[in-house]
Design a protein around this motif. Structure first.
Motif, short mmCIF file in Angstrom:
data_model
loop_
_atom_site.label_atom_id
_atom_site.label_comp_id
_atom_site.label_asym_id
_atom_site.label_seq_id
_atom_site.Cartn_x
_atom_site.Cartn_y
_atom_site.Cartn_z
N ILE A 62 -2.42 -5.15 8.79
CA ILE A 62 -1.02 -4.96 9.28
C ILE A 62 -1.31 -4.04 10.64
O ILE A 62 -1.94 -2.70 10.25
CB ILE A 62 -0.25 -4.51 8.37
N LEU A 111 -7.01 -2.67 10.06
CA LEU A 111 -6.40 -3.11 11.14
C LEU A 111 -5.58 -2.39 11.61
O LEU A 111 -4.53 -1.84 10.93
CB LEU A 111 -5.81 -4.63 11.24
N GLU A 133 -4.63 -3.61 2.18
CA GLU A 133 -4.46 -2.88 3.77
C GLU A 133 -3.27 -2.39 3.67
O GLU A 133 -1.96 -2.75 3.39
CB GLU A 133 -4.68 -4.08 4.44
N LEU A 134 -3.39 -1.13 4.73
CA LEU A 134 -2.12 -0.35 4.58
C LEU A 134 -1.53 -0.20 6.05
O LEU A 134 -2.45 -0.31 6.94
CB LEU A 134 -1.99 1.14 3.92
N GLU A 135 -0.17 0.04 6.36
CA GLU A 135 0.15 0.71 7.56
C GLU A 135 1.27 1.63 7.33
O GLU A 135 2.25 1.04 6.73
CB GLU A 135 0.56 -0.71 8.69
CA CA Z 1 -3.38 -1.19 9.22
#
Ligand code: CA
Ligand code: DDQ
Length: 273
Positions: free
Chosen positions: A245, A60, A190-192
């Protein structure tokens, strides 16, 4: 009398300083960098938005102009989408091949990078035209999360490793182990990338770890169990884990959601300790 009061005040000041030092002194691993404001965060809800309850959210990110890019998983159902934030409406939908399990997604320039589960294959899409795409291979154990600081690709593979890859050669430039104090944190998902930190969903938890990409130390934790619990209490029993995120850098908006969640939330962090 004035002298006694002054002495007392001085004593109080020293005591307060000592107490702050005792309680607030960071662990050795955190020394040498500016102390984080807090190490534990809860959240305040700013707004909630509709989210496709069939989206098994894996990646995301914010795409500007009130749109999000999202990748979804599960065999025969994996996709890359562009989504209208206010309505949750899917504006563009690219269906992946049935044998592909979509994973993390990130945007670098005009190109979306996506990894896939249990494979070292990834895809690069033109953000304006998802049918224009090519594939790449990476050297992580598996493909879980992706993010970027505009230069390198950050990647996770479900272990405690956080990779930095060159977006052209996919060479691993740096790899750190995510650790909270002395404990490895596995299942990094998941990463941001946000303000010099890499924020990571930890799979099967309702927590986000704020990780230093320099050395992998978890600088702070965000607890979001209330979000999932509220959905369950509202009768949404089919939901999966917290995942996803997205950071709107221009407007400082933080969005989170989960796999098969009917809602996406804008939240603001609130320090709890
Ligand atoms: Ca993300
Ligand atoms: N991952 O997204 C955490 C990397 C993997 C999620 C896997 C969820 C299992 C779904 C069932 C798969 C059927 C073979």
């Amino acid at each position: 009398l004035i002298a006694v009061a002054a002495a007392l005040a001085a004593l109080l000041l020293i005591a307060a300083a000592y107490a702050t030092w005792r309680v607030g002194s960071p662990p050795a691993a955190l020394l040498g960098r500016p102390a984080a404001a807090s190490r534990f965060y809860s959240f305040d809800l700013v707004r909630e938005y509709p989210h496709d309850p069939d989206a098994f959210t894996q990646g995301l990110l914010y795409g500007g102009n009130d749109t999000l890019f999202e990748s979804t998983g599960l065999y025969h159902r994996s996709s890359v989408r562009e989504v209208e934030l206010p309505t949750g409406k899917v504006l563009v939908h690219h269906q992946m091949d049935g044998d592909m399990f979509g994973e993390g997604l990130t945007l670098l320039g005009d190109r979306l990078f996506q990894v896939t589960w249990l494979k070292n294959d990834g895809f690069i899409y033109d953000r304006h035209n998802f049918t224009k795409r090519k594939s790449f291979t990476h050297k992580m154990r598996d493909g879980w999360g992706l993010a970027t600081d505009g230069k390198v690709l950050f990647g996770s593979d479900g272990s405690s490793k956080l990779y930095q890859m060159d977006p052209k050669s996919f060479k691993v430039m740096k790899m750190v182990t995510v650790k909270y104090q002395d404990n490895e944190v596995p299942n990094i998902n998941e990463l941001e990338y946000i303000d010099g930190e890499v924020w990571a969903n930890v799979w099967q938890t309702d927590c986000i770890a704020r990780v230093s990409p320099e050395d992998g130390q978890v600088l702070s934790w965000i607890f979001l169990h209330e979000l999932r619990r509220n959905l369950l209490n509202s009768g949404y029993t089919n939901i999966d884990v917290l995942n996803g995120i997205a950071w709107d850098e221009g407007n400082h908006r933080l969005f989170v959601t989960g796999k098969l969640w009917p809602k996406l939330y804008e939240i603001k962090l609130r320090p709890v300790v």
